[in-house]
Write an enzyme that holds these catalytic residues in place. Structure first.
Site, PDB file in Angstrom:
ATOM      1  N   ASP A  28      -4.109 -11.106  -1.016  1.00  0.00           N
ATOM      2  CA  ASP A  28      -4.840 -12.655  -1.456  1.00  0.00           C
ATOM      3  C   ASP A  28      -4.298 -13.735  -0.054  1.00  0.00           C
ATOM      4  OD1 ASP A  28      -3.735 -15.568  -2.183  1.00  0.00           O
ATOM      5  OD2 ASP A  28      -3.779 -14.573  -3.953  1.00  0.00           O
ATOM      6  N   ILE A  29      -5.768 -13.755  -0.404  1.00  0.00           N
ATOM      7  CA  ILE A  29      -6.265 -14.921   0.522  1.00  0.00           C
ATOM      8  C   ILE A  29      -5.031 -16.041   0.968  1.00  0.00           C
ATOM      9  CG2 ILE A  29      -7.211 -16.493  -0.157  1.00  0.00           C
ATOM     10  CD1 ILE A  29     -10.112 -16.387   2.041  1.00  0.00           C
ATOM     11  N   HIS A  97      -6.583 -11.104 -12.962  1.00  0.00           N
ATOM     12  CA  HIS A  97      -5.575  -9.855 -11.822  1.00  0.00           C
ATOM     13  C   HIS A  97      -4.017 -10.746 -11.868  1.00  0.00           C
ATOM     14  CE1 HIS A  97      -6.872 -14.418 -11.340  1.00  0.00           C
ATOM     15  NE2 HIS A  97      -5.482 -14.886 -10.795  1.00  0.00           N
TER      16      HIS A  97
HETATM   17  P1  AMP Z   1      -4.921 -17.711 -10.256  1.00  0.00           P
HETATM   18  O1  AMP Z   1      -3.799 -18.794 -10.100  1.00  0.00           O
HETATM   19  O2  AMP Z   1      -3.685 -16.780 -10.879  1.00  0.00           O
HETATM   20  O3  AMP Z   1      -5.585 -17.841 -10.784  1.00  0.00           O
HETATM   21  O4  AMP Z   1      -4.482 -17.140  -9.233  1.00  0.00           O
HETATM   22  C1  AMP Z   1      -6.356 -16.468  -8.050  1.00  0.00           C
HETATM   23  C2  AMP Z   1      -6.113 -16.587  -6.568  1.00  0.00           C
HETATM   24  O5  AMP Z   1      -7.459 -15.693  -6.331  1.00  0.00           O
HETATM   25  C3  AMP Z   1      -5.081 -17.339  -5.574  1.00  0.00           C
HETATM   26  O6  AMP Z   1      -4.055 -16.641  -5.520  1.00  0.00           O
HETATM   27  C4  AMP Z   1      -6.007 -16.889  -4.785  1.00  0.00           C
HETATM   28  O7  AMP Z   1      -5.435 -16.988  -2.773  1.00  0.00           O
HETATM   29  C5  AMP Z   1      -6.923 -15.648  -4.420  1.00  0.00           C
HETATM   30  N1  AMP Z   1      -8.239 -15.968  -4.246  1.00  0.00           N
HETATM   31  C6  AMP Z   1      -9.183 -17.272  -4.649  1.00  0.00           C
HETATM   32  N2  AMP Z   1     -10.114 -16.931  -3.832  1.00  0.00           N
HETATM   33  C7  AMP Z   1      -9.762 -15.867  -3.149  1.00  0.00           C
HETATM   34  C8  AMP Z   1     -10.469 -14.703  -2.909  1.00  0.00           C
HETATM   35  N3  AMP Z   1     -11.855 -14.753  -1.761  1.00  0.00           N
HETATM   36  N4  AMP Z   1      -9.376 -13.671  -1.960  1.00  0.00           N
HETATM   37  C9  AMP Z   1      -8.630 -13.512  -2.151  1.00  0.00           C
HETATM   38  N5  AMP Z   1      -7.805 -13.987  -2.666  1.00  0.00           N
HETATM   39  C10 AMP Z   1      -8.338 -15.007  -3.376  1.00  0.00           C
END
Ligand code: AMP
Length: 135
Positions: A28-29, A97
């Site tokens: 996760d970023i 995810h």
């Molecule tokens: P959610 O709120 O469950 O939809 O979580 C989405 C997650 O995706 C968040 O924790 C973000 O930090 C993560 N995220 C969004 N874009 C990216 C990316 N390009 N690479 C890695 N993680 C990401």
């Protein structure tokens, strides 16, 4: 195209931890803790119930193996697994995810992402250690 489809397609950068036939895992970023991973089906689906049996099995197996790697490689003492499904439940990226969040101590971790991005070098080093643990 959704951002996780872009990651699966190799068009958006990622710190890959696992890649199998049907499932991909990457850091996760905005990690809640060090080693926070997202495990996603390679096929775009929004909800858990849309997964095939094979996808669901691989998703869960990958999550379990990553949790073991968090323990052996990063010293995690426990792990939270969670899915936000639907906008009202906090799902921001509409591609299913599973969050795998290693825990190191009994301090409180908010079930939300950190506001600031992790450093590239830290992400790279963490992903490498987890890949090592999965070999
Ligand atoms: P959610 O709120 O469950 O939809 O979580 C989405 C997650 O995706 C968040 O924790 C973000 O930090 C993560 N995220 C969004 N874009 C990216 C990316 N390009 N690479 C890695 N993680 C990401």
């Amino acid at each position: 195209m959704c951002v996780f489809c872009g990651i699966v397609a190799g068009e958006v950068p990622k710190h890959e931890v696992y890649s199998g036939e049907r499932v991909l895992a990457f850091l996760d970023i905005n990690p809640a803790t060090r080693g926070h991973c997202l495990v996603v089906p390679k096929r775009h689906v929004e909800r858990l119930g849309e997964l095939s049996r094979e996808e669901a099995a691989e998703l869960l197996e990958a999550a379990g193996a990553i949790a073991e790697a968090c323990r052996s490689q990063l010293g995690a003492k426990g792990v939270n697994f969670w899915i936000n499904q639907g906008r009202v439940a906090g799902q921001v990226v509409p591609h299913l995810h599973l969050h795998v969040v290693p825990r190191y101590a009994e301090e409180e971790v908010k079930v939300e992402v950190r506001a600031e991005r992790a450093a590239q070098q830290e992400l790279e080093e963490t992903a490498e250690r987890l890949r090592k643990g999965l070999r």
